[in-house]
Design an enzyme around this catalytic site. Structure first.
Site, PDB file in Angstrom:
ATOM      1  N   GLY A 122       0.828  -1.197   0.000  1.00 13.39           N
ATOM      2  CA  GLY A 122       0.000   0.000   0.000  1.00 13.39           C
ATOM      3  C   GLY A 122       0.863   1.248   0.000  1.00 13.39           C
ATOM      4  O   GLY A 122       1.202   1.758  -1.040  1.00 13.39           O
ATOM      5  N   SER A 217       4.798  -5.120  -3.525  1.00 14.38           N
ATOM      6  CA  SER A 217       4.539  -3.694  -3.596  1.00 14.38           C
ATOM      7  C   SER A 217       5.252  -2.950  -2.464  1.00 14.38           C
ATOM      8  O   SER A 217       6.463  -3.071  -2.317  1.00 14.38           O
ATOM      9  CB  SER A 217       3.025  -3.441  -3.583  1.00 14.38           C
ATOM     10  OG  SER A 217       2.736  -2.133  -3.992  1.00 14.38           O
ATOM     11  N   TYR A 218       4.509  -2.216  -1.617  1.00 13.36           N
ATOM     12  CA  TYR A 218       5.173  -1.504  -0.519  1.00 13.36           C
ATOM     13  C   TYR A 218       5.735  -2.454   0.530  1.00 13.36           C
ATOM     14  O   TYR A 218       6.509  -2.039   1.390  1.00 13.36           O
ATOM     15  CB  TYR A 218       4.234  -0.473   0.124  1.00 13.36           C
ATOM     16  CG  TYR A 218       4.991   0.516   0.971  1.00 13.36           C
ATOM     17  CD1 TYR A 218       5.727   1.530   0.376  1.00 13.36           C
ATOM     18  CD2 TYR A 218       5.030   0.408   2.363  1.00 13.36           C
ATOM     19  CE1 TYR A 218       6.470   2.422   1.141  1.00 13.36           C
ATOM     20  CE2 TYR A 218       5.762   1.291   3.132  1.00 13.36           C
ATOM     21  CZ  TYR A 218       6.483   2.299   2.513  1.00 13.36           C
ATOM     22  OH  TYR A 218       7.238   3.165   3.266  1.00 13.36           O
ATOM     23  N   ASP A 402       3.130  -5.500 -15.140  1.00  9.93           N
ATOM     24  CA  ASP A 402       2.854  -4.470 -14.134  1.00  9.93           C
ATOM     25  C   ASP A 402       3.495  -3.161 -14.570  1.00  9.93           C
ATOM     26  O   ASP A 402       4.693  -3.112 -14.828  1.00  9.93           O
ATOM     27  CB  ASP A 402       3.427  -4.911 -12.783  1.00  9.93           C
ATOM     28  CG  ASP A 402       3.279  -3.854 -11.693  1.00  9.93           C
ATOM     29  OD1 ASP A 402       2.399  -2.967 -11.830  1.00  9.93           O
ATOM     30  OD2 ASP A 402       4.036  -3.907 -10.705  1.00  9.93           O
ATOM     31  N   HIS A 454       0.954  -6.839 -11.328  1.00  8.30           N
ATOM     32  CA  HIS A 454       1.487  -6.515 -10.001  1.00  8.30           C
ATOM     33  C   HIS A 454       1.216  -7.630  -8.998  1.00  8.30           C
ATOM     34  O   HIS A 454       2.056  -7.943  -8.158  1.00  8.30           O
ATOM     35  CB  HIS A 454       0.827  -5.217  -9.541  1.00  8.30           C
ATOM     36  CG  HIS A 454       1.441  -4.571  -8.349  1.00  8.30           C
ATOM     37  ND1 HIS A 454       2.654  -3.926  -8.387  1.00  8.30           N
ATOM     38  CD2 HIS A 454       0.996  -4.448  -7.067  1.00  8.30           C
ATOM     39  CE1 HIS A 454       2.934  -3.428  -7.197  1.00  8.30           C
ATOM     40  NE2 HIS A 454       1.948  -3.740  -6.370  1.00  8.30           N
TER      41      HIS A 454
END
Length: 477
Positions: A122, A217-218, A402, A454
């Site tokens: 996120g 991701s994060y 992605d 992603h």
């Protein structure tokens, strides 16, 4: 009555949905913009506090494992042959801060298979709703948003998988102290570590099990920072020593400079932005930590966003979900409306009761969290370098469709690590087709997954499971 409730919920939630890249909401971009604005005011990035060990809170866990056992999800398919648990682990009793988890044991060999922690990013997005229900967990939510189907490529087929909603304020995790919802990297790592120490007291049979951390991701920040804290605390603690064996980072933000250069280069090479816009970005933008975002740079970035238009950046070839028409599966067969089904399912009272969750309006992502993120290092490459020298396995993998944290970003980041190649780039095969490409570096493995966006296990579940299997075996695919 139930139908009327669900229809009302359907409308309310679809209007307010905040998911990865959905309805123009991009949590990663929101967080990065907030940090850039901070740096422009202070003139420097947030510095990380020096490490010092202190014992963590450990609560009484007796009897809680049995209480957390899930008898069955509403709409669960027949033939479910593994144990699953969910509930809360308190990480800060004075604040009433508690993190929610979901745990799916393996159908076979659960007593010997490794323990794997999965973290979504996120920042502010749910590891249970996104990770377990949309990607690599044992179930997928059907379009009727009331029943589930088996995911035959679930990662718990070969490992016992633990999904953690972190930090507090994400998914079902909460705090009774509202100031806890303004948090950052350092506190997230500390709380995740405290969670693990307490969870292992609740499930003591896993204390000595081989342990791996994975995420995307994060979580490119979360995973290495937590791994670093575990290895450091293992040297000093008289509490549980966590048997960390490796980490795997998927389409992960690890360095802000390469995130930007890699994204715009990917847009250009995939015919999303024009030569002129790309040239303008290259000529006018300095994305380094000391660089200043000029008006000209900002203008070209806005042009790039406009040129990109209405595509889903997290999987550039995927169709969009429309609530007014039948959804069209993507090239990989993934239903683009899946996030909507999950949202509706997890906001059904019976489902929340089965999860032992606190009744609340569950969201895929907490839209306020990225704006209020307190500390975010510009790069975590030094942390990754430290882990590469620690003896644990370090893998970076990337779905190649992605556009948000693209394969170019991962390759540029790895170049900054300046590690030597041991096994040159080659195609890896799955069922007679190229599954992706792999290169083995000194103390690092990089793998691509062909045709995945992603969320690799969503778009290419079979190839994703093959990748995961290779990671656990410590062998190049």
């Amino acid at each position: 009555m139930k139908i009327a409730f669900l229809l009302s919920l359907h409308f309310t939630l679809l209007v307010s949905i905040h998911c990865y890249g959905g309805n123009g909401y991009d949590p990663l971009e929101t967080a990065l913009n907030a940090q850039r604005a901070k740096r422009s005011v202070t003139g420097h990035a947030t510095t990380k506090a020096e490490y010092s060990y202190s014992p963590v809170y450990v609560g009484q866990q007796h009897g809680l494992k049995d209480a957390d056992k899930i008898s069955a999800f509403p709409g669960q398919p027949s033939g479910t042959d593994f144990d699953q648990y969910s509930g809360y682990v308190t990480v800060e009793p004075n604040h009433g801060r508690a993190l929610f988890y979901y745990f799916a044991e393996s159908p076979a060999n659960s007593s010997t298979n490794p323990l794997v922690l999965w973290l979504n990013g996120g920042p502010g997005c749910s590891s249970f709703g996104n990770g377990a229900m949309m990607e690599l967990g044992p179930f997928r939510v059907n379009p009727d948003f009331t029943t589930l189907s088996h995911n035959k490529y679930a990662w718990n087929n070969i490992a016992n998988v633990l999904f953690l909603e972190s930090p507090a304020g994400v998914g079902f995790s909460y705090s009774n102290t509202s100031s806890d919802y303004k948090t950052g990297d350092e506190q997230t790592a500390k709380d995740s570590y405290t969670f693990l120490v307490n969870w292992l007291e609740r499930f003591p049979e896993y204390k000595t099990r081989d342990f791996y951390i994975t995420g995307e991701s994060y979580a490119g920040h979360y995973v290495p920072q937590l791994a670093q804290l575990i290895l450091r605390n293992n040297k000093f603690t008289n509490q549980t020593v966590i048997n960390l064996k490796g980490i795997a980072l998927g389409n992960a933000l690890v360095d802000e400079e390469t995130e930007n250069t890699g994204m715009y280069d990917y847009f250009w090479t995939h015919a999303i932005i024009s030569d002129e816009i790309h040239k303008g970005i290259v000529s006018n933008c300095n994305f380094s930590e000391a660089g200043t975002i000029t008006e000209a740079c900002l203008d070209y970035q806005l042009q790039a966003i406009a040129a990109r238009s209405n595509i889903y950046s997290y999987d550039i070839y995927a169709p969009l979900c429309s609530p007014f028409s039948n959804s069209t599966p993507s090239i990989s067969g993934f239903d683009p409306c899946t996030e909507n089904y999950i949202l509706l399912y997890l906001n059904t009272p019976e489902v929340q009761q089965s999860l032992h969750a606190k009744p609340l309006i569950w969201e895929s992502c907490n839209k306020n969290m990225p704006k209020n993120w307190t500390d975010m290092p510009f790069t975590v490459l030094p942390v990754i370098q430290e882990l590469m020298g620690s003896g644990i396995s370090v893998w970076i993998y990337s779905g190649d469709t992605d556009g948000r944290v693209p394969v170019t970003t991962s390759r540029y980041s790895i170049n900054k690590l300046q590690t030597s190649v041991k096994t040159p780039w080659y195609p890896w095969m799955y069922e007679g087709e190229v599954g992706g490409y792999v290169v083995g570096y000194e103390n690092l493995t990089f793998v691509t997954i062909r045709g995945a966006g992603h969320f690799v296990p969503s778009y290419q579940p079979a190839r994703g499971l093959a990748l995961f299997s290779s990671f656990l075996e410590g062998k190049l695919p």
